[in-house]
Design a protein around this motif. Structure first.
Motif, PDB file in Angstrom:
ATOM      1  N   LYS A 165      -0.802  -3.827  -7.508  1.00 21.21           N
ATOM      2  CA  LYS A 165      -2.254  -3.905  -7.303  1.00 21.21           C
ATOM      3  C   LYS A 165      -2.744  -5.343  -7.428  1.00 21.21           C
ATOM      4  CE  LYS A 165      -3.634   0.787  -8.575  1.00 21.21           C
ATOM      5  NZ  LYS A 165      -4.389   1.644  -9.533  1.00 21.21           N
ATOM      6  N   ARG A 166      -2.144  -6.061  -8.385  1.00 20.57           N
ATOM      7  CA  ARG A 166      -2.534  -7.452  -8.553  1.00 20.57           C
ATOM      8  C   ARG A 166      -2.136  -8.271  -7.323  1.00 20.57           C
ATOM      9  NH1 ARG A 166      -0.657  -9.816 -14.059  1.00 20.57           N
ATOM     10  NH2 ARG A 166       1.378  -9.515 -13.076  1.00 20.57           N
TER      11      ARG A 166
ATOM     12  N   ASN B 282      -6.460 -12.872   2.160  1.00 20.88           N
ATOM     13  CA  ASN B 282      -6.849 -11.557   1.634  1.00 20.88           C
ATOM     14  C   ASN B 282      -8.366 -11.455   1.469  1.00 20.88           C
ATOM     15  OD1 ASN B 282      -6.126  -8.944   0.352  1.00 20.88           O
ATOM     16  ND2 ASN B 282      -7.057  -9.910  -1.455  1.00 20.88           N
ATOM     17  N   LYS B 283      -9.020 -12.544   0.982  1.00 18.97           N
ATOM     18  CA  LYS B 283     -10.471 -12.529   0.791  1.00 18.97           C
ATOM     19  C   LYS B 283     -11.203 -12.427   2.132  1.00 18.97           C
ATOM     20  CE  LYS B 283     -10.653 -12.762  -3.675  1.00 18.97           C
ATOM     21  NZ  LYS B 283     -11.179 -11.598  -4.423  1.00 18.97           N
TER      22      LYS B 283
ATOM     23  N   LEU C 282     -11.141  -8.940   3.347  1.00 17.36           N
ATOM     24  CA  LEU C 282     -12.106  -8.101   2.632  1.00 17.36           C
ATOM     25  C   LEU C 282     -13.510  -8.280   3.179  1.00 17.36           C
ATOM     26  CD1 LEU C 282     -10.882  -8.566  -1.063  1.00 17.36           C
ATOM     27  CD2 LEU C 282     -10.694  -6.505   0.345  1.00 17.36           C
TER      28      LEU C 282
ATOM     29  N   THR D  80       0.835  -1.211   0.000  1.00 20.28           N
ATOM     30  CA  THR D  80       0.000   0.000   0.000  1.00 20.28           C
ATOM     31  C   THR D  80       0.860   1.248   0.000  1.00 20.28           C
ATOM     32  OG1 THR D  80      -1.713  -1.191   1.239  1.00 20.28           O
ATOM     33  CG2 THR D  80      -1.807   1.223   1.265  1.00 20.28           C
TER      34      THR D  80
ATOM     35  N   GLU E 135      -1.726  -7.054  -4.332  1.00 18.06           N
ATOM     36  CA  GLU E 135      -2.540  -6.602  -3.206  1.00 18.06           C
ATOM     37  C   GLU E 135      -3.920  -7.247  -3.249  1.00 18.06           C
ATOM     38  OE1 GLU E 135      -3.186  -2.307  -1.111  1.00 18.06           O
ATOM     39  OE2 GLU E 135      -3.758  -2.461  -3.228  1.00 18.06           O
ATOM     40  N   SER E 136      -4.482  -7.335  -4.467  1.00 19.29           N
ATOM     41  CA  SER E 136      -5.844  -7.884  -4.596  1.00 19.29           C
ATOM     42  C   SER E 136      -5.879  -9.382  -4.365  1.00 19.29           C
ATOM     43  CB  SER E 136      -6.404  -7.550  -5.981  1.00 19.29           C
ATOM     44  OG  SER E 136      -5.659  -8.220  -6.975  1.00 19.29           O
ATOM     45  N   ARG E 137      -4.760 -10.074  -4.610  1.00 17.49           N
ATOM     46  CA  ARG E 137      -4.746 -11.537  -4.494  1.00 17.49           C
ATOM     47  C   ARG E 137      -4.004 -12.020  -3.253  1.00 17.49           C
ATOM     48  NH1 ARG E 137      -3.612 -13.496 -10.741  1.00 17.49           N
ATOM     49  NH2 ARG E 137      -5.313 -12.289 -11.700  1.00 17.49           N
TER      50      ARG E 137
END
Length: 1242
Positions: A1099-1100, A1237-1238, A1241, A1031, A1102-1104
């Motif tokens: 970003k990829r 990560n999920k 969220l 981040t 971070e998202s995964r």
């Protein structure tokens, strides 16, 4: 019958026609003969008058000579004029004096034979003759002169022998040196050279000797240097140019080797090892600039180039040039400070504004086109409490309604810009009611370009008022009218400060080291003055364009193109903008040495040789500057045969050009009494030399015309070739000092080289140096000065007026001058008629009448007005020389000495960094930052008016404080580059937290220049991998993209301002500046792509819920991805160019060892290994050397070899800012990370 009558009549007519034709032919033959005799008579009278004017003959002696020659001619069967002019020509070119031809006060009987013997005499002067001329100067004591005579006499008698064991001491030394010269140089030193050597050797302290041009100065220098080595010293030999230094060292190297003396030259060395080996030699040739520069490299940059060499003894060739003409010259080692790039936008705006300024013939100066709000803002800028009253005036004038009284000032100004002319006049009327200290004058421009006053608006009761004159242009545009440049500079300075300064509360704890705003405040007026100066400077006069930049020309003294010189205070940058060449940043001076400072390091061991020591005023100045300095003039070894023609002063350009061209053709073309000669024309500037070259090409063979104006060109056809008959060399002062032109035998027999100086030289020494190109080593030659009055400097005109040399205005009086060197009148006509009558009648009585006519002719006043003005011009020039010398001694030397004292204080502080041994791993960062602090301090604090001791104390306090801040890991000023450098150093050593702290400080100090600290902080954050690192890195990289866009916009502004200022149409891609901007933008685009790719991967990840691995690479690999996308022709040679460029950087990173032979292979290997680390390819599949050539061949950007150089320069520059590493990212994912990560969220 009729037919027969017709035939007889025809015969009679035919005879009559033949008789008439014969009569006409006789008439034309006689007319032609009379015209020829008339022309010959004029030439002969000119020769006789020339003896009186230029040969320093008395008129009675000229008459005696003429009478003797007439009597000797009587009865000869040849043309009188031709014979007479041949004899008089010999008198001229061999400088025959009346004393050479007289015996007991009368001309010798066989005068022709005597003249011929003198012309063929090549005997050298005897030792007694030489010493007598020196003794007449009364500058050397009798005892020393006796020693000189004894030494030279003893040695010269033994030179025919191979050895002279009976000679002892200095005699034996001179003998051995002379024999070494004989063996290696194939000539024996002359008596004058041996005398010069003795005088130098016998001098206990500094001595300067004047040795005529062409008299063998280099031999004296080499022999004296060898003697100094034998005495245990290490002499430095300083020449006026690198060409002369390298030539002399090369020519005399065998001489030194014969004596087991090591010698080298420092001007062609670039590596530290080469320089160190050079300075370990016993004798070192070079220029003052290089000697000073190498000393500064040693003491300031700590480069081991001359660690053990002391300043024991210096021998200065062309000493007057270095000590007088270049006495004020200072050698600087510039420091490229990243801060200075931020001023380019300001300079570009100044240049744009200055090019809108308009000078009227009536004397007024019109400022740039502005809106009324800009005029008003500059007017009230210093009045901080005027806001409400300005708004009230706008309301009173009906420009704003009352309900908008609370509008901010910006909106008020916008409404003023939309107001009509009537409303503006109404506003000004109300404004002066509230501000009675102002007076407004409104003007319109008439059709003839003059100003017409429309109105004057003020309050009558006010006595002292600030006057503001405004020209109304229409379309809501205005210009401020200024009466002088000082007012213009002040007005523009205020405008620039308003644009770039921020309103901040004064910080009492502000660092004493200046920051960006301090520089703008302190320097903006000087920048504006230099911008105005740049508009007045002329290409081919003060400077030339060379390669991709602007280079100064020393047109006043040497004519040399000064490749290593740059103007300061923005002048260099404005000239670059003027011609849209590559734009350099202003540099910061951090170390320097003047010629005076350099010579004083040798104390009283300064020895010098020159062809022109100058007049007594200049000699006195040198003696005052260098205590104990003594001088002496050495006679020429043969009688000098320089014939100086009377100088001419021509009023206007066209007549001046014609006169010079006629004079050259008259001297060069053959005549009945001599063969063709050759000429050297010395012009003040390159432009004028090129103009004469073009003009003469219309009437002379182009093969015979040679141009010599630029030392960057191949001039071998001029300086290495023998000068033949008919040759004309057109040059600047480049062909003056130090140039040895080889003249062929036939030219010398015809009178030698003719030198024509076309302008008023800076001083008598420059004039003598030019005239010294001819009549060398006893050969004949002539010289003339032909000046144009309209070319004189204003200072010369003012001095001439001040000393009352002219009754009326200078130029109007000069316009009355006659350019012809020959007077005309009845007496001259009578003289010519008598000559013609003598040729027709051969009467014994006619010569007496003719001699009487000649006597009257010579008694005529040869244009006294012209002579008076020519002398007056030189008198004015000499007064200005004295003024310059006085200023040099009383002001310039003191200024330079004060600067050097401060520099010495700084060196003590600088050296203490090494002695304190604090943060040795950060020393390079601390030292570079301390250099910048010192340079900024000097730039803003130095003043000639401030006492030296006060400045020294302030410097000690301020720099000691700066040093302590650096030791505390703080920047001494608002400069962020200390933090960037320190952050890079800490990152390389693995101190990641401290590195991030440094980058953060850089960003807190200043928003400008944030690209690199943002990028580097992101890099370090990823390396550290703290919680949330992705981040944080993403935030920095996204800000970096915005900063790149801002930087490119700044580059665009610079480019637009410069292009808009140009008066010449050009396409987008045809200037060096355009290409430079393209390269900068291309590199920024590549960095932006690199960042955007990193952002995408972050970003990829971070998202995964993944991580990233990082691969560091050299900055040059920014182009790697671009290379892969580029399609074009492949040229393998270009890879070497890149490899050579990055070699030093890879050496610093220990990836290449110094001495590696195949850099391209090494480079390819490193590229391949970088690729393999990312598992993107196998070693055998990648040919990066081939790929590297792609970018160089992209026609849209890189279409020439110059572009390659520009690209490399910009990479080098961005690395100097602190971007020493780029990174690529690989993402690594795991199932646990993705699930974690999920869950977060949710």
């Amino acid at each position: 019958m009729n037919h027969g009558l017709y035939c007889d009549n025809s015969s009679t007519i035919g005879n009559q026609m033949k008789e008439r034709c014969c009569t006409v032919k006789k008439y034309y033959d006689r007319t032609f003969r009379l015209l020829k005799m008339e022309s010959s008579g004029k030439l002969l009278s000119a020769r006789l008058l020339s003896l009186l004017k230029n040969g320093q003959w008395d008129k009675d002696d000229v008459v005696k000579l003429f009478k003797a020659l007439v009597e000797q001619f009587n009865g000869r069967n040849e043309d009188f004029h031709t014979w007479m002019m041949k004899i008089l020509h010999q008198v001229e070119i061999h400088k025959v004096s009346v004393s050479d031809l007289t015996l007991n006060g009368e001309i010798v009987d066989d005068v022709e034979d005597k003249i011929n013997k003198i012309s063929k005499n090549t005997e050298e002067k005897t030792l007694d003759e030489i010493l007598k001329e020196i003794e007449e100067q009364a500058v050397i004591d009798e005892q020393t002169m006796a020693e000189v005579k004894d030494i030279v006499s003893s040695v010269s008698k033994c030179l025919s022998a191979s050895s002279a064991p009976h000679l002892q001491g200095i005699k034996q030394s001179l003998f051995q040196l002379c024999k070494a010269v004989e063996k290696t140089m194939n000539f024996t030193p002359r008596l004058t050279q041996m005398v010069s050597w003795c005088i130098l050797v016998l001098s206990e302290s500094s001595r300067l000797v004047q040795v005529g041009t062409g008299e063998g100065k280099s031999c004296i220098v080499a022999m004296f240097a060898a003697c100094q080595v034998r005495m245990g010293k290490t002499p430095d030999i300083i020449s006026s140019s690198p060409v002369l230094a390298e030539r002399d060292c090369r020519e005399w190297l065998h001489f030194y080797k014969e004596l087991n003396i090591t010698a080298d030259v420092n001007t062609n060395k670039s590596k530290d090892k080469e320089l160190k080996e050079c300075y370990e030699c016993q004798v070192v040739y070079g220029t003052g600039q290089i000697f000073a520069s190498d000393f500064l490299q040693q003491c300031s940059h700590r480069r081991e180039v001359r660690p053990k060499r002391e300043f024991r003894c210096v021998i200065v060739d062309e000493v007057d040039s270095l000590m007088l003409d270049k006495g004020r010259e200072v050698v600087y080692l510039n420091t490229d400070v990243p801060l200075m790039e931020s001023f380019n936008e300001i300079l570009a705006e100044i240049w744009l504004i200055i090019n809108q300024v308009k000078y009227l013939n009536s004397g007024e100066i019109l400022g740039p086109i502005q809106s009324f709000s800009q005029v008003l803002s500059e007017t009230i800028h210093d009045n901080k409490d005027c806001y409400q009253l300005v708004v009230q005036a706008a309301v009173d004038a009906g420009i704003m309604p009352i309900k908008q009284m609370q509008e901010n000032m910006l909106n008020v100004l916008k409404q003023l810009d939309n107001a009509s002319m009537v409303q503006i006049v109404g506003f000004i009327t109300m404004f002066v009611q509230y501000f009675p200290e102002y007076l407004f004058k409104l003007y319109q421009e008439s059709s003839d370009g003059t100003l017409r006053k429309l109105n004057e608006i003020s309050v009558a009761r006010t006595i002292k008022r600030q006057e503001i004159s405004v020209l109304l242009l229409g379309y809501r545009q205005y210009r401020v009218v200024h009466l002088h440049e000082d007012a213009l500079v002040m007005s523009l300075g205020k405008r620039i400060k308003m644009s770039y300064q921020t309103e901040t509360i004064k910080d009492l704890n502000k660092s004493p080291i200046p920051d960006r705003e301090d520089l703008i405040t302190g320097k903006v007026q000087i920048w504006i003055e230099n911008a105005l100066q740049a508009t007045k400077m002329t290409l081919g006069h003060e400077y030339i364009l060379h390669e991709d930049g602007v280079v100064p020309v020393d047109y006043r003294c040497t004519g040399v193109v000064q490749n290593n010189m740059r103007w300061g205070e923005g002048l260099q940058q404005f000239l670059q903008m003027k011609h849209q060449t590559r734009l350099s940043n202003m540099s910061l001076i951090t170390n320097f040495m003047s010629n005076v400072g350099l010579f004083k390091k040798y104390n009283d061991q300064i020895y010098g040789i020159t062809g022109t020591l100058g007049d007594q005023t200049e000699l006195d100045m040198l003696k005052n500057l260098y205590s104990g300095m003594k001088t002496c003039k050495i006679p020429s070894f043969r009688r000098r045969k320089l014939y100086e023609l009377e100088g001419l002063l021509i009023p206007e350009d066209d007549e001046w050009i014609r006169t010079i061209c006629d004079a050259v053709k008259h001297q060069v073309f053959p005549t009945v009494y001599r063969g063709p000669r050759a000429a050297l024309i010395i012009c003040e500037t390159i432009n004028r030399a090129e103009m004469f070259h073009k003009t003469l090409a219309d009437t002379m063979s182009k093969d015979k015309l040679k141009l010599y104006v630029n030392n960057n060109m191949n001039n071998s056809t001029v300086i290495d070739k023998t000068v033949e008959g008919g040759d004309v060399i057109i040059a600047t002062n480049l062909a003056g000092r130090g140039t040895d032109l080889k003249v062929c035998k036939s030219v010398n027999e015809a009178g030698g080289l003719f030198v024509l100086q076309t302008y008023l030289p800076l001083n008598i020494r420059v004039e003598q140096q030019v005239f010294g190109r001819t009549a060398r080593q006893g050969s004949p030659g002539s010289a003339q000065l032909i000046m144009c009055a309209s070319h004189f400097l204003e200072s010369v005109k003012l001095v001439m007026d001040a000393i009352g040399s002219l009754d009326d205005n200078l130029l109007s009086h000069l316009n009355s001058l006659k350019s012809t060197p020959m007077p005309c009148g009845d007496t001259e006509s009578l003289s010519e008629k008598m000559l013609i009558h003598y040729l027709d009648n051969q009467s014994f009585q006619t010569p007496e009448v003719m001699i009487l006519a000649l006597t009257g002719f010579l008694n005529m006043n040869p244009n006294p007005v012209q002579k008076s003005n020519l002398e007056a011009v030189k008198d004015a020039r000499n007064i200005l020389v004295n003024v310059r010398l006085s200023r040099f001694l009383e002001k310039d030397v003191l200024k330079v000495s004060k600067e050097e004292e401060l520099f010495s204080i700084y060196l003590d502080i600088f050296n203490s960094v090494y002695e304190d041994d604090v943060f040795p791993d950060q020393r390079d960062v601390i030292v570079s930052s301390l250099h910048e602090c010192w340079g900024l301090w000097l730039l803003m604090n130095f003043s000639e008016e401030k006492p030296t001791e006060m400045l020294k104390e302030k410097l000690k306090v301020d720099l000691s404080s700066a040093k302590q801040k650096l030791f505390s890991k703080q920047s001494p000023s608002s400069m962020v580059y200390y933090y960037i450098r320190s952050g890079n150093s800490l990152r390389e050593k693995g101190h990641l937290a401290e590195s991030i702290e440094m980058y953060t400080k850089a960003l807190e100090e200043n928003a400008a220049g944030s690209i690199i600290p943002l990028y580097n902080r992101a890099l370090t954050t990823i390396m550290k991998k703290d919680a949330g690192y992705i981040t944080w890195a993403l935030a920095d990289l996204e800000k970096a993209v915005k900063a790149i866009n801002s930087y490119k916009l700044q580059l665009s502004h610079i480019h637009t301002h410069v292009k808009s200022s140009s008066h010449k149409p050009s396409t987008e891609a045809d200037t060096f500046l355009t290409k430079q901007i393209q390269m900068k933008c291309m590199i920024m685009d590549q960095l932006k792509l690199n960042i955007q790719e990193a952002i995408m991967k972050l970003k990829r990840a971070e998202s995964r819920g993944g991580n990233v691995t990082l691969l560091e690479k050299h900055v040059i690999f920014l182009v790697e991805d671009f290379l892969k996308r580029t399609i074009g022709r492949r040229d393998m040679d270009l890879a070497d160019t890149f490899a050579l460029f990055v070699k030093e950087h890879f050496i610093k990173r220990t990836e290449i060892r110094r001495g590696d032979v195949n850099l391209t292979e090494k480079y390819v290997m490193i590229c391949t290994e970088n690729s393999m680390r990312r598992s993107e390819s196998r070693r055998e599949d990648v040919n990066f050397a081939e790929s590297l050539s792609f970018v160089l061949l992209d026609d849209s950007v890189c279409n020439s070899e110059r572009n390659i150089v520009e690209l490399l320069r910009e990479y080098e520059y961005i690395m100097s800012l602190g971007l020493d590493t780029i990174f690529n990212l690989d993402t690594r994912f795991s199932v646990s990370g993705f699930v974690s990560n999920k869950l977060n969220l949710v």
